[in-house]
Design an enzyme around this catalytic site. Structure first.
Site, PDB file in Angstrom:
ATOM      1  N   GLU A 190       0.862  -1.177   0.000  1.00 36.49           N
ATOM      2  CA  GLU A 190       0.000   0.000   0.000  1.00 36.49           C
ATOM      3  C   GLU A 190       0.897   1.225   0.000  1.00 36.49           C
ATOM      4  O   GLU A 190       1.947   1.224   0.634  1.00 36.49           O
ATOM      5  CB  GLU A 190      -0.908   0.047   1.246  1.00 36.49           C
ATOM      6  CG  GLU A 190      -2.002  -0.997   1.271  1.00 36.49           C
ATOM      7  CD  GLU A 190      -1.597  -2.234   2.040  1.00 36.49           C
ATOM      8  OE1 GLU A 190      -0.495  -2.251   2.625  1.00 36.49           O
ATOM      9  OE2 GLU A 190      -2.379  -3.192   2.055  1.00 36.49           O
ATOM     10  N   TYR A 228       7.928   1.948  -7.292  1.00 40.09           N
ATOM     11  CA  TYR A 228       7.274   0.643  -7.355  1.00 40.09           C
ATOM     12  C   TYR A 228       6.945   0.256  -8.796  1.00 40.09           C
ATOM     13  O   TYR A 228       7.088  -0.914  -9.181  1.00 40.09           O
ATOM     14  CB  TYR A 228       6.024   0.633  -6.478  1.00 40.09           C
ATOM     15  CG  TYR A 228       6.305   0.987  -5.037  1.00 40.09           C
ATOM     16  CD1 TYR A 228       7.460   0.545  -4.391  1.00 40.09           C
ATOM     17  CD2 TYR A 228       5.446   1.790  -4.312  1.00 40.09           C
ATOM     18  CE1 TYR A 228       7.736   0.885  -3.083  1.00 40.09           C
ATOM     19  CE2 TYR A 228       5.709   2.136  -2.987  1.00 40.09           C
ATOM     20  CZ  TYR A 228       6.859   1.679  -2.384  1.00 40.09           C
ATOM     21  OH  TYR A 228       7.126   2.021  -1.085  1.00 40.09           O
TER      22      TYR A 228
END
Length: 156
Positions: free
Chosen positions: A114, A126
């Site tokens: 998250e 990411y």
């Protein structure tokens, strides 16, 4: 592992690191984890894998850390933090690479995490590793209140 280009060492976190890790948490997050939370992760959580980033010139100086839970065939990145003054030196990438290597060594096929919806730098990091947004957790973060993007990546 020593990275010559960045002059850092990445190694497993131990109990002696917790005091510095808590200071990194305070510098990086609005709702930092406590020392007790890290003690529990290291002592009680069989799924936990934590790494620290130390300066090669002074191995006692930690500049970041990252955590990964490996549960069956899935990895969950718990935290990635680099002190603000050490950002932009590809240390987050190096840390992610090492966490992914741990996950692969444990036969993990997918990873999740998250991230604050507004944290563009982390989202870009990411995405470099193949993570894609696949959902939203409304109001996940409290200080300040904000949604979390749920990101997933296939490893194999």
């Amino acid at each position: 592992m020593c990275d010559e280009e960045n002059q850092v060492i990445i190694r497993p976190m131990d109990f002696d690191d917790i005091e510095q890790i808590v200071e990194i948490e305070k510098a990086c997050f609005s709702s930092p984890w406590s020392a007790y939370a890290f003690e529990c992760e290291l002592h009680d959580n069989q799924f936990a894998n934590y790494l620290v980033v130390a300066l090669a010139e002074d191995e006692s100086k930690l500049v970041g850390y990252g955590g990964l839970w490996v549960i069956i065939d899935e990895g969950h990145i718990t935290n990635i933090a680099i002190l603000p003054e050490y950002r932009g030196k590809k240390l987050g990438e190096l840390l992610m690479l090492n966490l992914i290597q741990i996950a692969l060594a444990k036969d993990t096929t997918r990873m999740t995490l998250e991230v604050r919806a507004s944290n563009n730098a982390a989202i870009k990091l990411y995405e470099k590793f193949g993570f894609k947004t696949e959902g939203v957790r409304k109001g996940y973060y409290i200080h300040p209140r904000e949604d979390a993007l749920i990101m997933w990546a296939k490893l194999v």
